[in-house]
Design an enzyme around this catalytic site. Structure first.
Site, PDB file in Angstrom:
ATOM      1  N   SER A  75      38.681  40.416  40.402  1.00 60.66           N
ATOM      2  CA  SER A  75      38.005  40.750  41.518  1.00 60.66           C
ATOM      3  C   SER A  75      38.505  41.334  42.699  1.00 60.66           C
ATOM      4  CB  SER A  75      37.176  39.771  41.941  1.00 60.66           C
ATOM      5  OG  SER A  75      37.877  38.693  42.438  1.00 60.66           O
ATOM      6  N   ASP A  76      37.967  42.391  43.509  1.00 59.38           N
ATOM      7  CA  ASP A  76      38.465  43.074  44.671  1.00 59.38           C
ATOM      8  C   ASP A  76      37.343  43.332  45.745  1.00 59.38           C
ATOM      9  OD1 ASP A  76      41.041  43.970  45.791  1.00 59.38           O
ATOM     10  OD2 ASP A  76      39.856  45.611  46.082  1.00 59.38           O
ATOM     11  N   GLN A  77      37.644  43.480  46.816  1.00 54.52           N
ATOM     12  CA  GLN A  77      36.640  43.989  47.884  1.00 54.52           C
ATOM     13  C   GLN A  77      37.086  44.883  48.814  1.00 54.52           C
ATOM     14  OE1 GLN A  77      35.598  41.331  51.226  1.00 54.52           O
ATOM     15  NE2 GLN A  77      33.529  41.495  50.376  1.00 54.52           N
TER      16      GLN A  77
END
Length: 199
Positions: A75-77
């Site tokens: 995951s990443d933002q």
């Protein structure tokens, strides 16, 4: 037999989200240089959502090398305002600059999830939340940062919505879990579909 779930993250927030949802998983931080991956993507004009997806995939693939047949959650933002892409502030001066630039404006948080098994991408997803910061005075920003301290350096927007950062906002459009950096509802739905968790 359900596959082993691995969260490719050192983030205590993401770990807590999975734990609170009752998932059995292991966590292992990916050993990638995020800035080195981001720079060519951003230079080529990739959208903030595409950058988040690319980083999530890189994290999942890095960790998947160590876990045969496991389902790895990367995951990443990313955060953007217009054409500007923000990164975690390096220091409190930069955190204050970030908040000043967000004051009275709407920015976007793009949270990506990529599931990888044996170096193959099984699923990609990105959700976006639009966040409108109320007009902030310099005095308020300084007092706010003095109160939250170095926590401001742990997130891309220099705020934590689940804490005192909520006071910065006048409007939020989007899923709460997207804002926290892990869109849980689509993730849980996909894990059920894949037979990785109880349906």
């Amino acid at each position: 037999m359900k596959p082993l779930l691995i969260l490719a993250s050192a983030s205590p927030f993401r770990r807590a989200l999975l734990s609170n949802a009752g998932l059995a998983f292991e966590a292992r931080a990916a050993a990638i240089d995020e800035r080195a991956l981001e720079q060519p993507l951003e230079a080529s004009g990739a959208s903030p959502a595409d950058v988040a997806l690319a980083l999530a995939e890189a994290k999942a693939k890095d960790v998947a090398r160590y876990f045969s047949d496991a389902l790895v959650i990367g995951s990443d933002q990313t955060m953007s305002l217009g054409t500007r892409v923000y990164h975690k502030p390096r220091d409190m001066t930069e955190a204050a600059e970030h908040l000043r630039s967000l004051s009275g404006r709407m920015h976007s948080l793009n949270s990506a999830i990529v599931l990888v098994r044996n170096d193959e991408v099984v699923w990609r997803h990105v959700s976006t939340a639009n966040m409108t910061v109320r007009p902030l005075s310099d005095g308020f920003i300084d007092r706010h940062l003095a109160k939250v301290g170095e926590k401001a350096l742990t997130s891309v927007g220099a705020y934590q919505l689940e804490g005192e950062g909520i006071q910065l906002f006048e409007r939020i459009e989007g899923d709460y879990f997207t804002i926290l950096g892990l869109p849980m509802l689509p993730l849980l739905s996909k894990l059920r579909e894949l037979g990785a968790i109880d349906a």
